[in-house]
Design an enzyme around this catalytic site. Structure first.
Site, PDB file in Angstrom:
ATOM      1  N   LYS A   1      38.831  30.054  37.669  1.00 37.39           N
ATOM      2  CA  LYS A   1      40.110  30.781  37.716  1.00 37.39           C
ATOM      3  C   LYS A   1      41.256  29.777  37.786  1.00 37.39           C
ATOM      4  CE  LYS A   1      42.448  34.525  40.249  1.00 37.39           C
ATOM      5  NZ  LYS A   1      42.418  35.431  41.428  1.00 37.39           N
TER       6      LYS A   1
ATOM      7  N   SER B   1      43.055  40.477  40.328  1.00 33.23           N
ATOM      8  CA  SER B   1      43.731  39.468  39.537  1.00 33.23           C
ATOM      9  C   SER B   1      42.795  38.527  38.780  1.00 33.23           C
ATOM     10  CB  SER B   1      44.640  38.636  40.437  1.00 33.23           C
ATOM     11  OG  SER B   1      43.872  37.854  41.339  1.00 33.23           O
TER      12      SER B   1
ATOM     13  N   SER C   1      40.754  41.146  44.460  1.00 32.31           N
ATOM     14  CA  SER C   1      40.896  40.459  43.168  1.00 32.31           C
ATOM     15  C   SER C   1      39.615  39.863  42.588  1.00 32.31           C
ATOM     16  CB  SER C   1      41.944  39.348  43.274  1.00 32.31           C
ATOM     17  OG  SER C   1      43.227  39.886  43.204  1.00 32.31           O
TER      18      SER C   1
END
Lengths: 493, 95
Positions: free
Chosen positions: A78, A158, A182
């Site tokens: 990420k 997210s 997330s």
């Protein structure tokens, strides 16, 4: 042998170790999958050269019989984890050109274990969002589509890029971060496994900060076994993060198959919400039946303050974000507005240009609730409610070992469907956010499909630092659900 | 509780985010939507409840107070939009 890109992390590990496939060939297969999946927009930055260098090093180690636990296994990271020498954007224009001179502890742990980096995955800006639509680098598209439909859906957020990359077979596994859901929410709507460990299990050092008392890194994988493997090599105590805990990290994989016989599974009454689709309730009931059939005891429990978790979160998280994001000043790193006359104007314009609308909104909310005269009414009250939410869990865990809940209130939705109403977007995290407020570990496991073929997940919540039991129960759900559906690879057409 | 336009301007100033005048009213509406929803927390009885100050109960570890890093000025300014001789450059503060 199946396609290398369809391997689980465990299968790839065993194949590479047994020299059935080289890390270089495995890495090339994924790099080519990444290249042909640009329509998904899962990656902000691809790092093929670094990946091939790392794979070469891994193959040399394997040849010398010096393989480390994740030797030669290609992962996606990420874009919230700082990676030395590789641009790290947090999905934001303000960090669009930021190249960290240091490596996050979690990613360093993974490289030390031999893993290979394919690239950095797209995400909601500063991890603020539940659909990946707040990214400065355009939304990620979910590999899944409803049956007989070619409408693009969001991958959740997210950690939407990581979810899409795992779901679309663009990597073996990925890292995510979870502040209010997330990891678990995108995992659920993209048909993969996502785990948020206990607060403190993974070091937060080098992860771009959103809300420091809630943020926690975790694995996003195809199977529960893979989550057990990856978590073990992400977690560590770290002198650079005083909130990381000095506890041994167990071999989660070793206890994974112990089953749920005799385990007490709590079903929290308050998680039945009005207006939830009947498919969610039906899957939840099925999950309880599955665990019962494997010898677990099902117990109704109460978490009375559940309904206050989301509003309390939207005080605590923006408050911490407004402090954390004060560092983006257009002076030391990041975007700087042109043509400003004085320092205040430089700050104000750089931040107005550099942050997107959702981030600006949250900073303003956070600034307001912390401002003189409002602190007690908002922030202090929210922190007291957090104590009550944590106490609810502690009382429930006197009667049960883990909790079973739905992971999300619904499946993946269309782009733009919820972006005009912040609160309807926030409600996507209604089942996940309580866990962050209480600091507990939880996993989302794909458990079924909606009538039109979209994945849904179930969530297991555990006691602090009892990830081993969470993974065991998650594995039992996985075995019973036997979820084998995969998205059609429409993007390679 | 809700915010008026003057409060929106004040918090934008405190947050150092430029807010053009035509954005003040829409932002006021967005913030009041969220604050109205948060209002439900007022109904919770928090009498005698301690606010959470640490998520996981543990003693803060102390490390030795020694220098472990330094001398990295070039790395520190490497991402600066403007720097000179390892200093950050900003518009003139004092005339």
């Amino acid at each position: 042998m199946s396609e290398p890109t369809e391997f689980t992390l465990a299968e790839a590990r065993d194949a590479v170790r047994a020299k059935k496939i080289s890390s270089a060939d495995l890495t090339k297969a994924f790099l080519s999958a990444v290249e042909s999946a640009r329509a998904l927009n899962a990656f902000v930055t691809e790092t093929p050269e670094r990946a091939l260098d790392m794979a070469k090093e891994s193959d040399a180690r394997i040849a010398r019989d010096e393989a480390r636990p994740l030797e030669g296994l290609p992962l996606a990271i990420k874009d919230l984890f700082c990676t030395k020498g590789v641009r790290t954007t947090a999905g934001s224009h303000i960090l669009g050109n930021f190249v960290p001179p240091y490596e996050s502890t979690v990613t360093q742990n993974l490289w030390d274990a031999g893993a290979v980096m394919l690239g950095k995955t797209n995400m909601d800006e500063f991890a603020m969002g539940s659909s990946n639509e707040t990214s400065h680098f355009k939304p990620v598209i979910n590999p899944w589509r409803a049956r007989n439909s070619n409408q693009n859906l969001v991958p959740g957020g997210s950690s939407g890029g990581s979810a899409a990359a795992v779901s679309g077979s663009l990597c073996l596994a990925a890292t995510g971060t979870d502040t209010g859901g997330s990891i678990r929410q995108p995992a659920a709507v993209a048909g993969i496994v996502g785990m948020k460990p206990t607060y403190g299990r993974c070091s937060r050092w080098g992860i771009v900060a959103f809300a420091s008392s809630l943020d926690q890194a975790g694995p996003m994988t195809r199977t529960v076994r893979d989550a057990a493997i990856l978590l073990r090599h992400m977690a560590s105590v770290d002198e650079k993060d005083s909130t990381s805990v000095d506890l041994p990290v167990p071999d989660y994989e070793a206890t994974l198959g112990s089953g749920v016989k005799g385990l007490r599974i709590g079903i929290p009454t308050e998680y039945r919400i009005d207006g939830a689709p009947p498919e969610i309730d039906a899957l939840w009931a099925k999950g309880a039946e599955w665990l019962k059939a494997q010898g677990a005891e099902i117990i109704e429990v109460s978490l009375p303050h559940t309904k206050y978790a989301l509003p309390a979160y939207y005080i605590v998280a923006p408050a911490e974000a407004s402090s954390n994001l004060a560092r983006y000043d257009g002076v030391r790193y990041g975007h700087r507005a042109a043509g400003t006359q004085d320092l205040t104007e430089l700050y104000e314009k750089s931040r107005a240009e550099g942050f997107g609308p959702e981030v600006r909104r949250r900073i303003l909310i956070g600034t307001y609730v912390l401002s003189a005269g409002y602190y007690d009414a908002y922030y202090l009250r929210a922190q007291k409610i957090r104590t009550l939410i944590k106490r609810d869990f502690e009382q429930a865990f006197e009667a049960c070992d883990v909790l079973l809940t739905p992971a999300t209130p619904g499946p993946a939705f269309a782009l733009g469907e919820k972006s005009n109403n912040p609160i309807s977007m926030y409600l996507n995290d209604v089942f996940t956010v309580t866990v962050n407020l209480a600091g507990l570990p939880a996993i989302s496991v794909p458990a079924g499909l909606t009538a039109n073929g979209l994945p849904l997940g179930l969530q297991i919540i555990g006691k602090a630092f009892d990830e081993a039991t969470v993974l065991r129960a998650g594995r039992s759900i996985e075995v019973a659900a036997n979820f084998s559906a995969k998205p059609q690879k429409w993007w390679t057409a | 509780m809700s915010v008026d336009k003057a409060t929106v301007r004040r918090i934008a100033k405190l947050a150092r985010i430029a807010l053009p005048e035509e954005r003040v009213e829409p932002m006021m509406g967005e913030l009041n939507g969220i604050l109205g929803w948060i209002e439900q927390l007022q109904e919770v009885n928090v009498e005698g409840v301690e606010p959470m100050t640490s998520v996981v109960a543990q003693e803060l570890r102390m490390r030795d107070d020694v220098v472990t890093t330094g001398g990295d000025a070039a790395a520190i300014v490497a991402n600066a939009p403007r720097s000179e001789d390892n200093f950050f450059v900003v518009p003139k503060v004092l005339e």
